[in-house]
Design a protein around this motif. Structure first.
Motif, PDB file in Angstrom:
ATOM      1  N   ASP A   1       0.651  -1.278  -0.107  1.00  0.00           N
ATOM      2  CA  ASP A   1       0.187   0.270   0.339  1.00  0.00           C
ATOM      3  C   ASP A   1       0.529   1.354   0.199  1.00  0.00           C
ATOM      4  O   ASP A   1       1.431   1.574   1.058  1.00  0.00           O
ATOM      5  N   GLY A   2       1.137   1.888  -0.809  1.00  0.00           N
ATOM      6  CA  GLY A   2       1.618   2.881  -1.109  1.00  0.00           C
ATOM      7  C   GLY A   2       1.156   4.057  -0.557  1.00  0.00           C
ATOM      8  O   GLY A   2       1.773   5.214   0.034  1.00  0.00           O
ATOM      9  N   SER A   3      -0.271   4.260  -0.009  1.00  0.00           N
ATOM     10  CA  SER A   3      -0.996   5.158   1.292  1.00  0.00           C
ATOM     11  C   SER A   3      -0.184   5.493   2.642  1.00  0.00           C
ATOM     12  O   SER A   3      -0.408   6.444   2.897  1.00  0.00           O
TER      13      SER A   3
ATOM     14  N   PRO B   1       3.615   3.540   3.900  1.00  0.00           N
ATOM     15  CA  PRO B   1       5.075   3.753   2.921  1.00  0.00           C
ATOM     16  C   PRO B   1       5.095   2.783   4.811  1.00  0.00           C
ATOM     17  O   PRO B   1       6.049   2.099   4.887  1.00  0.00           O
TER      18      PRO B   1
ATOM     19  N   ASP C   1       7.190  -0.505  -8.324  1.00  0.00           N
ATOM     20  CA  ASP C   1       6.386   0.456  -7.610  1.00  0.00           C
ATOM     21  C   ASP C   1       6.952  -0.540  -6.210  1.00  0.00           C
ATOM     22  O   ASP C   1       6.515   0.734  -5.388  1.00  0.00           O
ATOM     23  N   GLU C   2       6.678  -1.763  -6.051  1.00  0.00           N
ATOM     24  CA  GLU C   2       6.671  -1.947  -5.008  1.00  0.00           C
ATOM     25  C   GLU C   2       8.403  -1.396  -3.937  1.00  0.00           C
ATOM     26  O   GLU C   2       7.968  -1.696  -2.117  1.00  0.00           O
TER      27      GLU C   2
ATOM     28  N   ARG D   1       9.820   1.211  -4.955  1.00  0.00           N
ATOM     29  CA  ARG D   1       9.926   2.976  -3.620  1.00  0.00           C
ATOM     30  C   ARG D   1       8.777   2.867  -2.870  1.00  0.00           C
ATOM     31  O   ARG D   1       9.625   3.745  -2.039  1.00  0.00           O
ATOM     32  N   VAL D   2       7.883   1.753  -2.812  1.00  0.00           N
ATOM     33  CA  VAL D   2       7.157   2.221  -1.343  1.00  0.00           C
ATOM     34  C   VAL D   2       8.156   1.521  -0.411  1.00  0.00           C
ATOM     35  O   VAL D   2       7.384   2.286   0.859  1.00  0.00           O
TER      36      VAL D   2
ATOM     37  N   CYS E   1      12.189   7.770  -4.081  1.00  0.00           N
ATOM     38  CA  CYS E   1      10.250   7.976  -4.259  1.00  0.00           C
ATOM     39  C   CYS E   1      10.815   8.606  -6.130  1.00  0.00           C
ATOM     40  O   CYS E   1       9.520   8.252  -6.810  1.00  0.00           O
TER      41      CYS E   1
END
Length: 406
Positions: free
Chosen positions: A200-202, A204, A226-227, A229-230, A238
């Motif tokens: 969940d990027g919301s 981190p 993407d994962e 970066r989170v 990021c």
């Protein structure tokens, strides 16, 4: 009964019954009426995708033979249509269902996946019994496996911790450590792999807390850019910067280095249509932990890899263009872990009888990419025309690979 010279793989974690809407249009408007070509059920989630992929790869050459390798799916379902359908899919692929936990009070997870004409997909899911699947329940099923599985366990593969609230952080670390200890009896070395999804990027911080405490127990971690970066501990990571090494940015390489510093032995980073990137820890002592076994046949290929090695792996073209990328990451992960395990050492020993051949990170990654290539091919993904694992290794040895996807 399995072949006396074979082994077994346990594919554990999240499962759901997928309803794929194949050939979806995608107009870009939220309220548009979209069309699809057909609706198809399939076994979804990490345990299902890795288990059925490996079962199809390791199937015997004809129906009269006993399989050399056993693939066991360890997941939690309910006594309902979705659960019974999952069991049918597992058995049809050739996977064992003896470790599947059926909870009479639970409901099996279901997902709807629009598979768009360009091969990409969306996902809408009710996690149902995955939300309450606990480490104690999983480890009890492992105990059942120890009692009933005759062949040594080569690998224990788990996914997706960020979608399983009862197996995150310290609980995930303890579960992986216990599973390895229980399955390593008899002198065999068990590879522990973890596949990520639903990071969940919301939030981190919560995403990091779900994984970081367990990294020292993970031999192979699979995730995408993407994962990664989170999960970065630095806000600067990021962002995106120019590619510096094998299509991987310097900031991404820094994050991979952080995973290694926390104890993870090998990172398998998905790069989408660009393929994948493999990074081996520079810590030789960490790799030595993976090289101990009572015999050469039970040792893991990963334990012999060069510390600090990094290699970029290409993706391969599907010539006819009929693509279904659902489960591509699971296929990449399962193929890589199989090659990195004692199965890979067995194949290396077999091929080295006639030539100098080694199961290097590049070979393991290429094999994984071929596994994903077959799984993304709409014509072969369910087993029809799919090459067996040994045949894929022979393609690599002979250098007769498909065209690269550039």
């Amino acid at each position: 009964m399995p072949n006396a010279n074979g082994g077994s793989v346990i594919c554990a974690g999240l499962s759901c019954l997928d309803l794929q809407l194949v050939g979806c249009t995608q107009s870009g408007s939220d309220e548009a009426i979209e069309r699809y070509d057909e609706a198809v059920h399939c076994a979804g989630g990490s345990a299902s995708m890795t288990g059925t992929t490996l079962a199809l790869l390791l199937r015997p050459s004809n129906d009269q033979e006993q399989p050399e390798e056993e693939v066991h799916i360890l997941t939690k379902i309910g006594p309902d249509f979705a659960g019974n359908t999952l069991l049918e899919f597992y058995q049809r692929a050739g996977a064992s269902t003896r470790l599947v936990l059926t909870d009479d009070t639970a409901r099996t997870s279901m997902a709807v996946l629009p598979v768009f004409k360009n091969g990409k997909r969306g996902c809408f899911v009710n996690l149902a019994c995955n939300d309450g699947f606990t480490a104690d329940e999983l480890l009890k099923q492992v105990d059942h496996g120890i009692e009933s599985i005759a062949s040594p366990t080569r690998a224990f593969l788990f996914g997706y911790p960020h979608l399983m609230p009862e197996m995150q952080g310290d609980s995930l670390s303890s579960m992986l450590q216990s599973a390895r200890r229980k399955l390593s009896s008899g002198g065999n070395s068990v590879l522990v792999g973890v596949d990520l999804n639903g990071v969940d990027g919301s939030d981190p911080r919560a995403a990091r807390e779900a994984l970081i405490p367990a990294l020292s127990e993970i031999d192979v971690l699979h995730l995408n850019e993407d994962e990664a970066r989170v999960l970065s501990s630095s806000e600067s990571t990021c962002g995106n910067d120019d590619a510096s090494t094998n299509d991987v940015s310097s900031q991404m390489l820094s994050q991979i280095s952080s995973f290694h510093k926390h104890g993870c032995a090998v990172i398998l980073l998905s790069l989408g249509s660009k393929g994948a990137f493999v990074s081996v820890t520079p810590d030789s002592l960490r790799l030595q932990q993976l090289s101990s076994a009572s015999s050469e046949s039970l040792s893991m290929a990963i334990g012999q890899w060069t510390p600090g090695a990094q290699v970029r792996i290409p993706a391969f073209q599907i010539a006819h263009g009929e693509v279904n990328a659902n489960g591509a990451g699971d296929a990449l992960f399962s193929g890589f872990c199989l090659a990195a395990s004692s199965w890979g050492s067995m194949i290396e020993s077999r091929f080295r009888k006639t030539e100098n051949w080694m199961m290097t990170p590049e070979v393991a990654g290429t094999f994984a990419s071929l596994v994903a290539w077959q799984r993304c091919d709409a014509k072969t993904r369910d087993g029809v025309g799919m090459r067996r694992a040994v045949n894929l290794m022979e393609l690599i040895r002979e250098g007769t690979l498909p065209d690269k996807l550039e």
